[in-house]
Design a protein around this motif. Structure first.
Motif, PDB file in Angstrom:
ATOM      1  N   VAL A  94      -2.549  58.414  70.020  1.00 59.45           N
ATOM      2  CA  VAL A  94      -2.434  58.351  68.559  1.00 59.45           C
ATOM      3  C   VAL A  94      -3.213  57.158  68.021  1.00 59.45           C
ATOM      4  CG1 VAL A  94      -0.835  57.930  66.647  1.00 59.45           C
ATOM      5  CG2 VAL A  94      -0.242  59.562  68.434  1.00 59.45           C
TER       6      VAL A  94
ATOM      7  N   PRO B  10      -3.434  62.648  57.430  1.00 64.96           N
ATOM      8  CA  PRO B  10      -2.575  61.729  56.666  1.00 64.96           C
ATOM      9  C   PRO B  10      -3.091  60.293  56.645  1.00 64.96           C
ATOM     10  CG  PRO B  10      -1.226  63.189  58.007  1.00 64.96           C
ATOM     11  CD  PRO B  10      -2.643  63.430  58.421  1.00 64.96           C
ATOM     12  N   VAL B  11      -3.612  59.830  57.768  1.00 66.33           N
ATOM     13  CA  VAL B  11      -4.174  58.473  57.808  1.00 66.33           C
ATOM     14  C   VAL B  11      -5.391  58.387  56.899  1.00 66.33           C
ATOM     15  CG1 VAL B  11      -5.259  56.733  59.280  1.00 66.33           C
ATOM     16  CG2 VAL B  11      -3.289  58.016  60.120  1.00 66.33           C
TER      17      VAL B  11
ATOM     18  N   TYR C 172       2.110  65.131  65.336  1.00 65.62           N
ATOM     19  CA  TYR C 172       1.722  64.947  66.740  1.00 65.62           C
ATOM     20  C   TYR C 172       2.762  65.561  67.670  1.00 65.62           C
ATOM     21  CZ  TYR C 172      -0.052  62.841  70.995  1.00 65.62           C
ATOM     22  OH  TYR C 172      -0.566  62.664  72.259  1.00 65.62           O
TER      23      TYR C 172
ATOM     24  N   THR D  78      -1.198  53.585  61.253  1.00 63.02           N
ATOM     25  CA  THR D  78      -1.573  54.110  62.569  1.00 63.02           C
ATOM     26  C   THR D  78      -0.788  53.410  63.672  1.00 63.02           C
ATOM     27  OG1 THR D  78      -3.809  54.635  61.804  1.00 63.02           O
ATOM     28  CG2 THR D  78      -3.481  54.431  64.177  1.00 63.02           C
TER      29      THR D  78
ATOM     30  N   VAL E 140      -6.096  59.508  66.629  1.00 63.80           N
ATOM     31  CA  VAL E 140      -5.658  59.753  65.255  1.00 63.80           C
ATOM     32  C   VAL E 140      -6.098  58.623  64.333  1.00 63.80           C
ATOM     33  CG1 VAL E 140      -3.657  60.124  63.781  1.00 63.80           C
ATOM     34  CG2 VAL E 140      -3.709  61.107  66.077  1.00 63.80           C
TER      35      VAL E 140
ATOM     36  N   THR F  97       2.561  61.746  60.376  1.00 60.36           N
ATOM     37  CA  THR F  97       1.678  61.743  61.545  1.00 60.36           C
ATOM     38  C   THR F  97       2.473  61.925  62.832  1.00 60.36           C
ATOM     39  OG1 THR F  97       0.099  60.287  60.411  1.00 60.36           O
ATOM     40  CG2 THR F  97      -0.045  60.401  62.809  1.00 60.36           C
TER      41      THR F  97
ATOM     42  N   ILE G 133      -4.161  66.211  62.516  1.00 57.29           N
ATOM     43  CA  ILE G 133      -3.274  65.044  62.628  1.00 57.29           C
ATOM     44  C   ILE G 133      -3.884  63.787  62.002  1.00 57.29           C
ATOM     45  CG2 ILE G 133      -2.043  63.541  64.248  1.00 57.29           C
ATOM     46  CD1 ILE G 133      -1.833  65.899  66.147  1.00 57.29           C
ATOM     47  N   PRO G 134      -5.211  63.556  62.082  1.00 56.54           N
ATOM     48  CA  PRO G 134      -5.763  62.344  61.450  1.00 56.54           C
ATOM     49  C   PRO G 134      -5.774  62.377  59.922  1.00 56.54           C
ATOM     50  CG  PRO G 134      -7.227  63.184  63.179  1.00 56.54           C
ATOM     51  CD  PRO G 134      -6.231  64.247  62.893  1.00 56.54           C
TER      52      PRO G 134
ATOM     53  N   SER H  17       2.704  54.671  63.609  1.00 57.01           N
ATOM     54  CA  SER H  17       2.744  56.028  64.168  1.00 57.01           C
ATOM     55  C   SER H  17       2.655  55.990  65.688  1.00 57.01           C
ATOM     56  CB  SER H  17       1.593  56.866  63.606  1.00 57.01           C
ATOM     57  OG  SER H  17       1.644  56.934  62.201  1.00 57.01           O
TER      58      SER H  17
ATOM     59  N   GLY I 147      -9.050  59.105  61.628  1.00 57.17           N
ATOM     60  CA  GLY I 147      -8.497  59.068  60.277  1.00 57.17           C
ATOM     61  C   GLY I 147      -9.058  57.935  59.443  1.00 57.17           C
TER      62      GLY I 147
END
Length: 319
Positions: free
Chosen positions: A78, A42-43, A26, A59, A82, A22, A39-40, A62, A86
């Motif tokens: 983030v 992976p979460v 970003y 999160t 994100v 992440t 970007i979201p 990150s 996510g």
């Protein structure tokens, strides 16, 4: 079945790896401007595999990592954008909600993230939200002036220049009027990309995912039209009465409906062209041409609206 200790170890390992991913995505997006919407993901994958708690921890890690690299404002972005998108996307996918509900929930999260980003930037710059909107309007005016100068140098006829001038002068007003609709449509677009990316990854991980109907079979029930009718009445039926924000809201609802029915119209077109054996690439070209041609693009939302009643593709009879 894995032991609780093994599961915790796996969650910790995957959390660290996906938190690092992440951060990389970003930071890379700062330079590429191509990765914002994924970007979201992976979460979301982490939430699906290990739960919302692990996703929230990743999160936070990150956000801390991005803060150390780019500063606290980016870290907060983030954390809000994100992480929120996510976690919501991952939770809905983990519970195997219908794809439309997952998309709607992720769109709501994306819209909330957009608003949070806007307020965060407003706070960090010391500008009020109204001042920020005015600044964007000024940008439109400056861009319009540069466009006019360029067209004049190119020798564009005066009639065309007059039309361009009218459009550039109207753009700041349109932006302010339709800002809620722009945010809503942008949120759906952002959510759709994140959902598609997460779904693609899950399929390749051999995970069960909710099937999505073929685009040619997408259909909106005719009852949705009542919302459009209500918005039209509120926006235009009583022009002499000052309804203030309610009328502006109704205008934005109409804009969103037009976009929804345009997509529906493209689905009808896609189905008809497919039944005629037209290749997908050519179908896409025709759809884009119709959508971008001012004298023809009204056909798409009108087709989508009428399809609710007339069922051009006879989908109801096949159900």
């Amino acid at each position: 079945m894995k032991s609780p200790r093994a599961q915790r170890t796996r969650a910790l390992t995957e959390g660290a790896l996906l938190a690092a991913l992440t951060i990389v995505l970003y930071v890379a997006d700062i330079y590429t401007k191509l990765l914002l919407y994924v970007i979201p993901v992976p979460v979301a994958i982490l939430v699906i595999r290990n739960g919302a708690r692990t996703g929230a921890i990743a999160t936070a890690v990150s956000a801390l990592g991005v803060s150390l690299i780019l500063g606290p404002i980016d870290g907060l972005i983030v954390l809000v954008r994100v992480g929120f998108i996510g976690i919501v996307l991952g939770a809905l996918l983990a519970r195997k909600r219908p794809w439309l509900i997952t998309l709607a929930g992720t769109s709501a999260a994306s819209l909330a993230a957009f608003v949070s980003d806007f307020l965060l930037v407003s706070w960090s710059t010391g500008l009020s939200p109204g001042a920020m909107v005015a600044k964007v309007q000024e940008t439109f005016v400056e861009a319009g002036q540069r466009t006019m100068e360029l067209y004049q140098k190119m020798g564009v006829p005066q009639e065309s220049l007059g039309l361009v001038k009218q459009m550039t002068e109207a753009m700041p007003v349109w932006f302010k009027t339709f800002l809620p609709a722009v945010l809503a449509i942008g949120a759906v677009f952002s959510a759709a990309i994140a959902y598609a990316a997460a779904r693609w990854i899950l399929i390749r991980m051999k995970r069960d995912v909710e099937p999505i109907p073929a685009f040619a079979d997408w259909r909106i029930d005719w009852r949705w039209a009542w919302g459009l009718i209500g918005a039209l009445l509120l926006a235009y039926a009583i022009p002499s009465v000052d309804l203030g924000f309610a009328r502006t809201l109704a205008t934005n609802v109409i804009a969103v409906y037009v976009m929804i029915y345009a997509v529906q119209g493209i689905a009808v077109l896609w189905s008809v062209l497919g039944s005629m054996g037209v290749p997908k690439g050519l179908r896409a070209v025709i759809a884009v041409f119709l959508y971008l041609t001012p004298t023809l693009n009204w056909l798409l939302p009108m087709t989508g609206l009428l399809d609710g009643w007339l069922d051009f593709r006879k989908l109801m009879s096949r159900a």
